[in-house]
Design an enzyme around this catalytic site. Structure first.
Site, PDB file in Angstrom:
ATOM      1  N   HIS A 182       0.749  -1.232   0.344  1.00  0.00           N
ATOM      2  CA  HIS A 182       0.024   0.324   0.051  1.00  0.00           C
ATOM      3  C   HIS A 182       0.631   1.549  -0.111  1.00  0.00           C
ATOM      4  CE1 HIS A 182      -2.641  -2.423   1.157  1.00  0.00           C
ATOM      5  NE2 HIS A 182      -1.916  -3.062   2.530  1.00  0.00           N
ATOM      6  N   SER A 237      15.251  19.872 -14.725  1.00  0.00           N
ATOM      7  CA  SER A 237      14.088  21.059 -15.015  1.00  0.00           C
ATOM      8  C   SER A 237      14.718  22.057 -15.125  1.00  0.00           C
ATOM      9  CB  SER A 237      13.409  20.977 -13.822  1.00  0.00           C
ATOM     10  OG  SER A 237      12.853  22.377 -14.128  1.00  0.00           O
TER      11      SER A 237
END
EC number: 4.3.2.2
Length: 446
Positions: free
Chosen positions: A134, A264
């Site tokens: 999870h 970036s």
């Protein structure tokens, strides 16, 4: 792969199929001369694409446009080109040849990726790392074991691709509705010669068997099978590259990142996993393509309709081209994966007290304790320690709490051993052993 789905390969294969048909018909005593056969052979690559386009513009029929274009450069053989055949003889049989050859390009690339990941798994088989369920910290695994999850999925894909490739059947020499009536007429009702003709051309094309039953086309369920296994491969790649992207965020593992690479334009520190992102992006497209043949097969009225053709030309080509690009990119990723053991070790140390609770419970039971009582005491202490970490930003002090609790005194001397990460690592087969069990030999890879 681009060449396989190019016009040049397609129309050249049409001519090859016309040659095979003529050769087989001649061998079965139809009046076809050696001179005609030789003329066809000599002009297989002599394709006037401009003339074919002009013919198709007038005739609105691609096969007949190329029959006329081929006949123009084979005047002596003009009368026997496409003899007895329907358009799907060249169209569908070419598609099946292309599908088979496309699988032959993909399979070694997939094996190569599996081999590279197997090398990585073997090298990192003993490196403990925090496992997640999870996406929450769970028990420890190892970096190599996690990679083996990826390998196993890809090995299943390999088996599926091989199976579908090997089960491909040729459409063969069938008539306009699959009845072979035109060929029965050519051979004056001799059904044995018609069967021989079908078998001979199938063998010339390199197929072990042909469909016994067809409509005008081969059943479009073939395309469902083909795109289903490619979509399944896409799902595997998406899962692998998503894991890598998540690990990149955790700074535990990275895909290759070039020295001058920019992550970036605005944030110089960024190291975006752009290769893995590209694989995920393309894999989603690959998975989505399977809906096309599912819908197409469901609406093929009776012996066929033509609403399959344009859709088929797009989805089959795009599926193989996408799978090809995805495997090329995944190979690049798998050959340059970078692991950061110190980051992994720090995260393990943060979570290890929780990881050790199961082993502490088992040690207490061996020392005579009650499993349920022990579980409840550790649950309470774990929640208290978690509150320190989450609410106060402090360190995990679960072990200190256990050491301070007299209930756990029978195992206080064992705590150091129970907290050793190597004590928690799973026993796993090496990556190459997983390959061996799945019937894949890295030695055979390219």
């Amino acid at each position: 792969m681009c060449f396989l789905f190019s016009d040049k390969y397609k129309f050249r294969t049409w001519r090859q199929l016309w040659l095979w048909l003529a050769e087989a018909e001649q061998a079965l005593a139809l009046p076809i001369t050696d001179e005609q056969i030789q003329e066809i052979k000599s002009n297989l690559d002599n394709i006037d694409f401009k003339m074919a386009a002009e013919e198709e513009k007038q005739l609105r029929h691609d096969v007949m446009a190329h029959v006329h274009t081929f006949a123009h450069c084979c005047p002596k053989a003009a009368g026997i080109i496409h003899l007895g055949a329907t358009s799907c003889y060249v169209g569908d049989d070419t598609d099946l040849i292309v599908l088979r050859n496309a699988f032959d390009l993909l399979l070694p690339k997939l094996v190569r990726v599996i081999s590279r990941l197997a090398d990585f798994a073997k090298e990192r088989a003993d490196l403990p790392t925090l496992g997640f369920t999870h996406f929450q910290p769970a028990q420890l695994t190892t970096v190599g074991k996690r990679c083996c999850l990826w390998i196993q999925d890809l090995c299943m894909d390999l088996q599926n691709l091989e199976r579908v490739r090997d089960e491909l059947r040729f459409r063969g020499v069938k008539g306009t509705t699959g009845t072979q009536a035109s060929f029965l007429q050519l051979f004056e009702g001799d059904d044995q010669k018609v069967e021989q003709l079908d078998k001979m051309v199938t063998e010339k094309a390199g197929f072990k068997r042909a469909f016994i039953i067809t409509g005008q086309t081969y059943t479009r369920k073939v395309d469902i099978e083909v795109l289903s296994v490619l979509a399944s491969l896409g799902a595997s790649v998406h899962k692998i590259c998503t894991d890598i992207r998540l690990l990149a965020n955790l700074k535990e593992m990275e895909e290759p990142f070039e020295k001058q690479q920019i992550g970036s334009s605005a944030m110089p520190y960024k190291r975006n996993p752009m290769r893995s992102e590209r694989c995920c992006s393309l894999a989603r497209h690959l998975m989505a393509l399977v809906t096309d043949p599912l819908q197409t097969a469901s609406v093929q009225w009776f012996e066929r309709t033509l609403d399959d053709s344009a859709n088929q030309r797009i989805c089959l080509a795009e599926a193989f081209l996408t799978a090809d690009t995805v495997l090329n990119t995944l190979q690049n990723i798998s050959e340059g994966l970078v692991v950061y053991p110190k980051v992994i070790e720090r995260r393990i140390r943060q979570e290890l007290p929780f990881m050790a609770t199961e082993n502490i419970i088992m040690a207490m039971v061996k020392a005579g304790g009650n499993r349920q009582d022990c579980h409840e005491k550790i649950r309470v202490l774990s929640q208290q320690a978690a509150a320190v970490v989450k609410q106060e930003g402090g360190d995990n002090d679960l072990i200190e709490r256990i050491q301070a609790d007299a209930y756990f005194s029978p195992i206080h001397s064992q705590l150091d051993h129970l907290l050793d990460p190597f004590f928690h690592r799973p026993c796993i087969p090496a990556g190459t052993e997983i390959l061996r069990r799945r019937g894949v030999s890295p030695v055979k890879t390219i």
